[in-house]
Design a protein around this motif. Structure first.
Motif, mmCIF file in Angstrom:
data_model
loop_
_atom_site.group_PDB
_atom_site.id
_atom_site.type_symbol
_atom_site.label_atom_id
_atom_site.label_comp_id
_atom_site.label_asym_id
_atom_site.label_seq_id
_atom_site.Cartn_x
_atom_site.Cartn_y
_atom_site.Cartn_z
ATOM 1 N N SER A 413 23.019 58.123 77.540
ATOM 2 C CA SER A 413 22.806 56.904 76.772
ATOM 3 C C SER A 413 21.788 55.992 77.440
ATOM 4 O O SER A 413 20.898 55.444 76.774
ATOM 5 C CB SER A 413 24.135 56.162 76.591
ATOM 6 N N ALA A 414 21.887 55.842 78.761
ATOM 7 C CA ALA A 414 20.958 54.974 79.487
ATOM 8 C C ALA A 414 19.548 55.556 79.451
ATOM 9 O O ALA A 414 18.560 54.819 79.336
ATOM 10 C CB ALA A 414 21.430 54.782 80.919
ATOM 11 N N PHE A 415 19.440 56.877 79.553
ATOM 12 C CA PHE A 415 18.119 57.482 79.498
ATOM 13 C C PHE A 415 17.523 57.344 78.101
ATOM 14 O O PHE A 415 16.313 57.138 77.952
ATOM 15 C CB PHE A 415 18.174 58.965 79.883
ATOM 16 N N ARG A 416 18.357 57.430 77.086
ATOM 17 C CA ARG A 416 17.877 57.249 75.706
ATOM 18 C C ARG A 416 17.209 55.890 75.570
ATOM 19 O O ARG A 416 16.140 55.759 74.956
ATOM 20 C CB ARG A 416 19.046 57.385 74.739
ATOM 21 N N ASP A 417 17.817 54.854 76.125
ATOM 22 C CA ASP A 417 17.225 53.515 76.084
ATOM 23 C C ASP A 417 15.936 53.453 76.898
ATOM 24 O O ASP A 417 14.963 52.806 76.498
ATOM 25 C CB ASP A 417 18.219 52.481 76.613
ATOM 26 N N ALA A 418 15.940 54.144 78.033
ATOM 27 C CA ALA A 418 14.770 54.106 78.914
ATOM 28 C C ALA A 418 13.562 54.777 78.272
ATOM 29 O O ALA A 418 12.442 54.255 78.331
ATOM 30 C CB ALA A 418 15.099 54.770 80.248
ATOM 31 N N VAL A 419 13.768 55.923 77.653
ATOM 32 C CA VAL A 419 12.634 56.614 77.043
ATOM 33 C C VAL A 419 12.173 55.881 75.784
ATOM 34 O O VAL A 419 10.976 55.874 75.450
ATOM 35 C CB VAL A 419 12.973 58.096 76.759
ATOM 36 N N PHE A 420 13.085 55.220 75.099
ATOM 37 C CA PHE A 420 12.708 54.404 73.942
ATOM 38 C C PHE A 420 11.738 53.304 74.367
ATOM 39 O O PHE A 420 10.714 53.066 73.722
ATOM 40 C CB PHE A 420 13.968 53.800 73.312
ATOM 41 N N GLN A 421 12.054 52.641 75.471
ATOM 42 C CA GLN A 421 11.177 51.607 76.004
ATOM 43 C C GLN A 421 9.843 52.198 76.469
ATOM 44 O O GLN A 421 8.770 51.636 76.208
ATOM 45 C CB GLN A 421 11.866 50.900 77.174
ATOM 46 N N GLU A 422 9.906 53.336 77.130
ATOM 47 C CA GLU A 422 8.689 53.936 77.680
ATOM 48 C C GLU A 422 7.725 54.357 76.578
ATOM 49 O O GLU A 422 6.511 54.158 76.683
ATOM 50 C CB GLU A 422 9.046 55.136 78.550
ATOM 51 N N VAL A 423 8.263 54.939 75.519
ATOM 52 C CA VAL A 423 7.418 55.344 74.401
ATOM 53 C C VAL A 423 6.740 54.125 73.785
ATOM 54 O O VAL A 423 5.552 54.160 73.436
ATOM 55 C CB VAL A 423 8.245 56.103 73.343
ATOM 56 N N ARG A 424 7.475 53.035 73.672
ATOM 57 C CA ARG A 424 6.889 51.852 73.042
ATOM 58 C C ARG A 424 5.663 51.356 73.787
ATOM 59 O O ARG A 424 4.612 51.119 73.177
ATOM 60 C CB ARG A 424 7.928 50.721 72.958
ATOM 61 N N VAL A 425 5.775 51.187 75.101
ATOM 62 C CA VAL A 425 4.655 50.602 75.836
ATOM 63 C C VAL A 425 3.546 51.614 76.101
ATOM 64 O O VAL A 425 2.364 51.249 76.138
ATOM 65 C CB VAL A 425 5.134 49.943 77.146
ATOM 66 N N GLU A 426 3.896 52.883 76.276
ATOM 67 C CA GLU A 426 2.865 53.900 76.506
ATOM 68 C C GLU A 426 1.985 54.093 75.273
ATOM 69 O O GLU A 426 0.769 54.257 75.390
ATOM 70 C CB GLU A 426 3.514 55.220 76.899
ATOM 71 N N LEU A 427 2.587 54.075 74.091
ATOM 72 C CA LEU A 427 1.858 54.372 72.861
ATOM 73 C C LEU A 427 1.617 53.132 72.011
ATOM 74 O O LEU A 427 1.301 53.251 70.820
ATOM 75 C CB LEU A 427 2.619 55.415 72.042
ATOM 76 N N ALA A 428 1.745 51.967 72.594
ATOM 77 C CA ALA A 428 1.562 50.727 71.836
ATOM 78 C C ALA A 428 0.215 50.723 71.126
ATOM 79 O O ALA A 428 -0.820 51.083 71.701
ATOM 80 C CB ALA A 428 1.649 49.520 72.775
ATOM 81 N N PHE A 429 0.234 50.345 69.847
ATOM 82 C CA PHE A 429 -0.943 50.162 68.992
ATOM 83 C C PHE A 429 -1.616 51.482 68.593
ATOM 84 O O PHE A 429 -2.735 51.472 68.101
ATOM 85 C CB PHE A 429 -1.968 49.235 69.661
#
Length: 493
Positions: A413-429
């Motif tokens: 569960s914690a990793f799910r949240d972590a990768v969700f955040q990582e995808v957002r900032v890595e692929l922003a815009f």
């Protein structure tokens, strides 16, 4: 009921060949019906498919894939309300008559027709090399799969056209295909493309679809469908194809460093050719900043501008923030409420801002459809969801490149949240955020919370804005299509 003409404005393209954009002299053939006779003609047609791909990514598609989400919004200019329907996409206020949604729908189907013409006619052409024929067919099927992947996520079940529409009688589409049927076609096309496309190209062919591009698309499809084991096995194949992260994140967007080791598939642009230039700063920059930012007089588009939500999403020390967002400072910003949250500055997407510009309206940035970092993050997400394997080996190189500490072992569960955040900032815009929210089931909750914050800071927003209902996770089928073709409208619209 016969389809009359919106996605079939493309009938004119079919009957005259997709030759308008192929630089083919009209006196060399009489019509599209006798054009596809040689290998060279098929190559020109395939090249034409990349031409309309350019038009798609410089059109309004980004409004539906990125500005619809919480990463970007628009600069409100009370003196110019000409693009209000585009702004309504951001605020969840659209109706089925929205012109921008209709334009995206029509453009996608026109582009699908371009691919279908090649797929339908290629068997009638003699090739000197069977591998070349398979390559051209693979490119057409990759592009068709990509377009249908956009359609099914934006609209759900849609008409599934897999052959050239050559006459009004052949345009009969009495119903939409189901979501499952559309995904089955996408998987079939992407699988065949992966089998037939080369791992790489050289010289003037760099930028064409490759095996890695097809496998990445297929892997994202499986991830979206929550078939995590297939996502893992498919994406792991991409890791064997000699891609790698570049050392400097910003190099992925630098026009001087195009098609580097991290680029899996990018839409190619060239500012030196009028019909092949990109235009992102001229759309995405603050309206009042054109002279300062580009050197030309007039206004920029003031759309797809970073929100406080994404500006504040980056961890401290994350190098990606400065590489992704630029803050424009000017006394004229005070006229716009959007500047208040940023201390009088206005943000723009630095990823697509690389001055100087030789000509007004023409930029040189490619559009990154797939980068290797996305493959690594999708692998991490899929492995975590399977409950087996080590997702850290894929997410931590992305974080370390950004200057961040590696993640320790985490619960699922914690990793799910972590990768969700990582995808957002890595692929922003990069036209990924809305699809990420849909895939993870977070669209309603995230956008509702985002709307609350937006209405606190922007008094111009009406109480009806961001009143998000589950049916709004799909866009409405354009009213024109409903009226002319008798399609069933998406529920709620």
């Amino acid at each position: 009921m016969k389809t009359k003409i919106p996605f079939i404005a493309l009938l004119a393209i079919a009957l005259n060949g997709c030759n308008n954009m192929l630089d083919v002299k009209p006196n060399s053939f009489s019509s599209g019906s006798n054009y596809y006779t040689t290998e060279a003609q098929v190559l020109r047609a395939v090249n034409g498919c990349y031409g309309v791909l350019q038009e798609f990514y410089t059109g309004d598609y980004w409004a539906m894939a990125e500005m619809r989400a919480d990463n970007t919004n628009y600069q409100y200019d009370e003196s110019d309300r000409g693009a209000q329907q585009r702004e309504e996409i951001d605020e969840f206020l659209i109706t089925p008559t929205n012109n921008y949604v209709n334009n995206v729908w029509t453009q996608i189907y026109r582009n699908i027709q371009q691919s279908n013409v090649i797929i339908t006619r290629i068997d009638g052409v003699k090739f000197s090399n069977e591998a070349t024929k398979k390559q051209y067919l693979g490119e057409a099927k990759f592009l068709r799969a990509l377009y249908y992947f956009h359609l099914v996520r934006l609209f759900g079940g849609v008409p599934l056209l897999v052959k050239e529409v050559a006459s009004p009688d052949e345009a009969s589409t009495p119903k939409k295909a189901t979501v499952e049927e559309v995904y089955a076609q996408i998987i079939a096309d992407a699988t065949e493309a992966a089998a037939n496309l080369p791992a790489s190209f050289s010289g003037g062919d760099i930028g064409r679809a490759t095996k890695g591009a097809a496998l990445t698309l297929l892997g994202e499809v499986y991830l979206t469908m929550k078939d995590y084991p297939k996502a893992v096995t498919t994406l792991q194949q991409v890791t064997t194809l000699n891609y790698s992260l570049v050392d400097n994140y910003a190099d992925n967007f630098d026009p001087a460093k195009k098609n580097n080791s991290e680029s899996i598939f990018s839409v190619q642009y060239n500012s030196g050719i009028e019909t092949e230039s990109s235009n992102y700063i001229f759309n995405f920059g603050p309206r009042n900043g054109k002279k300062d930012l580009t050197g030309f007089n007039g206004n920029l588009g003031g759309v797809n501008m970073p929100t406080p939500s994404i500006v504040n999403a980056y961890e401290a020390k994350d190098k990606r923030k400065d590489a992704s967002i630029f803050m424009y400072s000017s006394p004229t910003n005070a006229a716009f409420a959007e500047s208040i949250a940023f201390g009088g500055k206005l943000p723009l997407i630095r990823k697509f801002y690389h001055p100087p510009y030789a000509l007004d309206g023409r930029a040189n940035e490619n559009w990154p459809v797939y980068r290797y970092s996305q493959v690594l993050l999708m692998l991490a997400e899929a492995i975590n969801e399977t409950g087996t394997g080590n997702p850290l080996q894929y997410i931590n190189p992305v974080r370390q490149r950004a200057g961040l500490d590696p993640l320790p072992a985490l619960s699922q569960s914690a990793f799910r949240d972590a990768v969700f955040q990582e995808v957002r900032v890595e692929l922003a815009f990069e036209d990924n955020r809305w699809y990420q929210l849909l895939r993870t089931g977070k669209a309603v909750s995230v956008m509702t919370a985002h709307g609350i914050e937006e209405k606190k800071r922007l008094t111009r927003l009406s109480p009806a804005s961001y009143n998000i209902q589950p049916f709004q996770l799909l866009f409405p089928i354009p009213e024109r299509e409903i009226r002319l073709n008798g399609f069933e409208q998406n529920t709620g619209w």
